[in-house]
Enzyme design. Structure first.
Site, mmCIF file in Angstrom:
data_model
loop_
_atom_site.group_PDB
_atom_site.id
_atom_site.type_symbol
_atom_site.label_atom_id
_atom_site.label_comp_id
_atom_site.label_asym_id
_atom_site.label_seq_id
_atom_site.Cartn_x
_atom_site.Cartn_y
_atom_site.Cartn_z
ATOM 1 N N ARG A 1 1.062 -1.327 -0.171
ATOM 2 C CA ARG A 1 -0.062 -0.137 0.016
ATOM 3 C C ARG A 1 0.806 1.182 0.146
ATOM 4 O O ARG A 1 0.573 2.176 -0.720
ATOM 5 C CB ARG A 1 -0.965 0.117 1.326
ATOM 6 C CG ARG A 1 -1.564 1.495 1.561
ATOM 7 C CD ARG A 1 -3.079 1.271 2.097
ATOM 8 N NE ARG A 1 -2.786 0.564 3.353
ATOM 9 C CZ ARG A 1 -2.359 1.046 4.572
ATOM 10 N NH1 ARG A 1 -1.556 2.121 4.481
ATOM 11 N NH2 ARG A 1 -2.136 0.411 5.771
ATOM 12 N N TYR B 1 -15.554 15.937 -17.600
ATOM 13 C CA TYR B 1 -16.019 14.558 -17.742
ATOM 14 C C TYR B 1 -17.225 14.460 -16.557
ATOM 15 O O TYR B 1 -16.874 15.013 -15.551
ATOM 16 C CB TYR B 1 -14.801 13.532 -17.273
ATOM 17 C CG TYR B 1 -15.026 12.128 -16.906
ATOM 18 C CD1 TYR B 1 -15.394 11.237 -18.102
ATOM 19 C CD2 TYR B 1 -15.153 11.570 -15.859
ATOM 20 C CE1 TYR B 1 -15.888 10.084 -17.565
ATOM 21 C CE2 TYR B 1 -15.456 10.488 -15.503
ATOM 22 C CZ TYR B 1 -15.969 9.644 -16.301
ATOM 23 O OH TYR B 1 -16.119 8.370 -16.441
ATOM 24 N N ASP C 1 -6.374 18.072 -16.797
ATOM 25 C CA ASP C 1 -6.754 16.471 -16.959
ATOM 26 C C ASP C 1 -6.368 16.293 -18.426
ATOM 27 O O ASP C 1 -6.991 16.659 -19.113
ATOM 28 C CB ASP C 1 -8.365 16.243 -16.748
ATOM 29 C CG ASP C 1 -8.702 14.800 -16.871
ATOM 30 O OD1 ASP C 1 -7.907 14.054 -17.492
ATOM 31 O OD2 ASP C 1 -9.882 14.221 -16.341
ATOM 32 N N LYS D 1 -7.864 4.906 -19.963
ATOM 33 C CA LYS D 1 -8.100 5.258 -21.328
ATOM 34 C C LYS D 1 -6.765 4.854 -22.233
ATOM 35 O O LYS D 1 -6.110 3.803 -22.284
ATOM 36 C CB LYS D 1 -8.362 6.764 -21.808
ATOM 37 C CG LYS D 1 -9.255 7.213 -20.580
ATOM 38 C CD LYS D 1 -10.843 6.440 -20.754
ATOM 39 C CE LYS D 1 -11.754 6.654 -19.635
ATOM 40 N NZ LYS D 1 -11.941 7.985 -19.301
HETATM 41 C C1 LIG Z 1 -12.552 8.352 -17.966
HETATM 42 C C2 LIG Z 1 -12.254 9.898 -17.393
HETATM 43 C C3 LIG Z 1 -12.192 10.089 -16.017
HETATM 44 C C4 LIG Z 1 -12.143 9.002 -14.879
HETATM 45 O O1 LIG Z 1 -11.398 7.841 -15.085
HETATM 46 P P1 LIG Z 1 -11.688 6.376 -14.458
HETATM 47 O O2 LIG Z 1 -10.520 5.663 -14.833
HETATM 48 O O3 LIG Z 1 -13.062 5.853 -15.059
HETATM 49 O O4 LIG Z 1 -12.023 6.662 -13.003
HETATM 50 C C5 LIG Z 1 -11.448 11.417 -15.775
HETATM 51 N N1 LIG Z 1 -11.338 12.136 -16.547
HETATM 52 C C6 LIG Z 1 -11.537 11.999 -17.924
HETATM 53 C C7 LIG Z 1 -11.114 12.972 -18.832
HETATM 54 C C8 LIG Z 1 -11.971 10.774 -18.435
HETATM 55 O O5 LIG Z 1 -12.078 10.375 -19.574
#
Ligand SMILES: *Cc1c(COP(=O)(O)O)cnc(C)c1O
Length: 412
Positions: free
Chosen positions: A46, A105, A180, A205
């Protein structure tokens, strides 16, 4: 070194006498200590794990930052970031302000509306493509730290915000900028080198890239912020597991070729859609007709593989989704296969209605279709879209039940 080389080559196992060329998965919860009082480099997964450390160092290097963190999901990364950001120098009574882009998002909006704002952070949403609006919002006095959080390009409307200009405006007011960078990946854009203070990713992603792992990442060069993030990652137990860290490391090795090819495919698909008579608007910053095209060319190395389009007819848009054969109907993006979705019914359905009613979030067009372009041959994808984009008049229409111009978002 060229960026492609930096993705493909790295020390997979620093200091390992066996010199493996792939990072070993340290599938262990604990590490033996020298004695009761002497801790080694690692003691408990952890808190730290060698597989995760290789990933975190690599993420930091690829984003041009000093400190990398791998977390259990993109939402875990954003949640950790926001909590770390607002415990810095803020007293519990005055936790500061968060200025957010008006199309984020859906899960990020839910996190901010339901978990961050109730903690006492004043949340203001602003169209971050409008620098004057950003300047005016930043000029308002706020108790405690001020942070700006943006996505560029945003998802699903692919709106481009000027990262260097917003960083400069924020810093001039003593505020800080978080970006982000999920949509473009570190291959196409590096917000830290453009002036941002911290960058976040959903590793689910492009970083993983195969739709088989949920992960998140943060990178910063700010020592104080890094310390706060590291503390939360350990204290709350949100770090990425060893096997998932290994999957991300494997994904990173091919990220450059995947993202480059997907972006080339997306450009062809976007150009096809722009010429199609049934499509009323295409959102893709790789198109010269897009508002953010020139800005994107200045701050990124490509437009990515995400695009969206409108048809002026929500029933038709749904029929398009359901009649493609090569596009999987699924949320998420950045995987090897192409997907199609209706953002206001799927990925963004978690935006609280109240955020829209009170004008903090602009409602998405109900006819908006989002495409995530994968590694299929673009000619096949275009052929498939051609047969799906049949005349709206031929679409079977169910009895009307409140199909307005904008969708009503409901909690899911
Ligand atoms: C998918 C996404 C998230 C969240 O990510 P997870 O891995 O699904 O928790 C945050 N920001 C953006 C721009 C995303 O496309």
């Amino acid at each position: 070194m060229h960026i492609d080389t930096r993705f493909a080559r790295f020390d997979a196992a620093p200091g390992d006498p066996c010199r493996p060329t792939s990072t070993p998965i340290y599938q262990t919860a604990t590490f033996e200590q020298e004695s009761a009082l002497e801790f080694g480099r690692f003691d408990y997964t952890r808190s730290g794990n060698p597989t995760r450390t290789v990933l975190e160092d690599k993420l930091a290097a690829l984003e041009g930052g000093r400190f990398g963190f791998a977390l259990a999901s993109g939402m875990a990364a954003l949640s950790t970031l926001l909590r770390a950001a607002f415990s810095l120098g803020g007293s519990p009574a005055a936790r500061g302000s968060l200025i957010v882009g008006s199309d984020l998002y859906g899960g990020t909006t839910r996190l901010i509306e339901r978990l961050v704002a109730p903690l006492g952070v004043a949340v203001v949403s602003v169209d971050t493509t409008d620098l004057q609006a950003v300047r005016e919002t930043l000029a308002k006095p706020s108790p405690g730290p001020t942070w700006v959080l943006i996505e560029s390009p945003s998802n699903p409307l692919l709106r481009v915000s000027d990262i260097p200009a917003i960083a400069e405006l924020a810093h001039a007011c003593g505020a800080r900028l978080a970006v982000d960078n999920t949509a473009l990946s570190p291959y196409l854009q590096n917000p830290l080198t453009l002036g941002a203070d911290v960058v976040a990713h959903s590793g689910t992603k492009h970083l993983g890239g195969h739709g088989d792992v949920t992960a998140g990442a943060l990178v910063t060069s700010d020592e104080e912020l890094a310390e706060a993030i590291g503390f939360l990652q350990n204290a709350e137990g949100t770090a990425l597991a060893p096997f998932d860290s290994w999957l991300l490391l494997r994904g990173l090795k091919t990220l450059a070729v995947r993202v480059a090819q997907e972006a080339r495919n997306a450009q062809e698909v976007a150009e096809f859609l722009e010429r199609h008579p049934a499509v009323s608007k295409v959102h893709y910053p790789g198109l010269p007709s897009h508002d953010g095209h020139d800005l994107l060319e200045r701050q990124a190395r490509g437009a990515g593989q995400l695009l969206s389009f409108e048809t002026r007819d929500a029933v038709f848009s749904q029929a398009i989704c359901e009649s493609t054969r090569l596009f999987t109907i699924a949320v998420s993006f950045g995987s090897t296969h192409s997907t199609i979705s209706l953002p206001c019914k799927m990925s963004h359905a978690s935006v609280p209605d109240q955020a829209i009613e009170q004008g903090r979030i602009s409602p998405l067009p109900a006819d908006l279709v989002r495409l995530s372009i994968g590694l299929e041959n673009p000619a096949d994808l275009i052929e498939d879209l051609k047969q799906a984009l049949v005349s709206p008049a031929k679409v079977h229409r169910p009895a009307p039940h409140g199909q307005g111009l904008h969708c009503r978002l409901s909690e899911s």
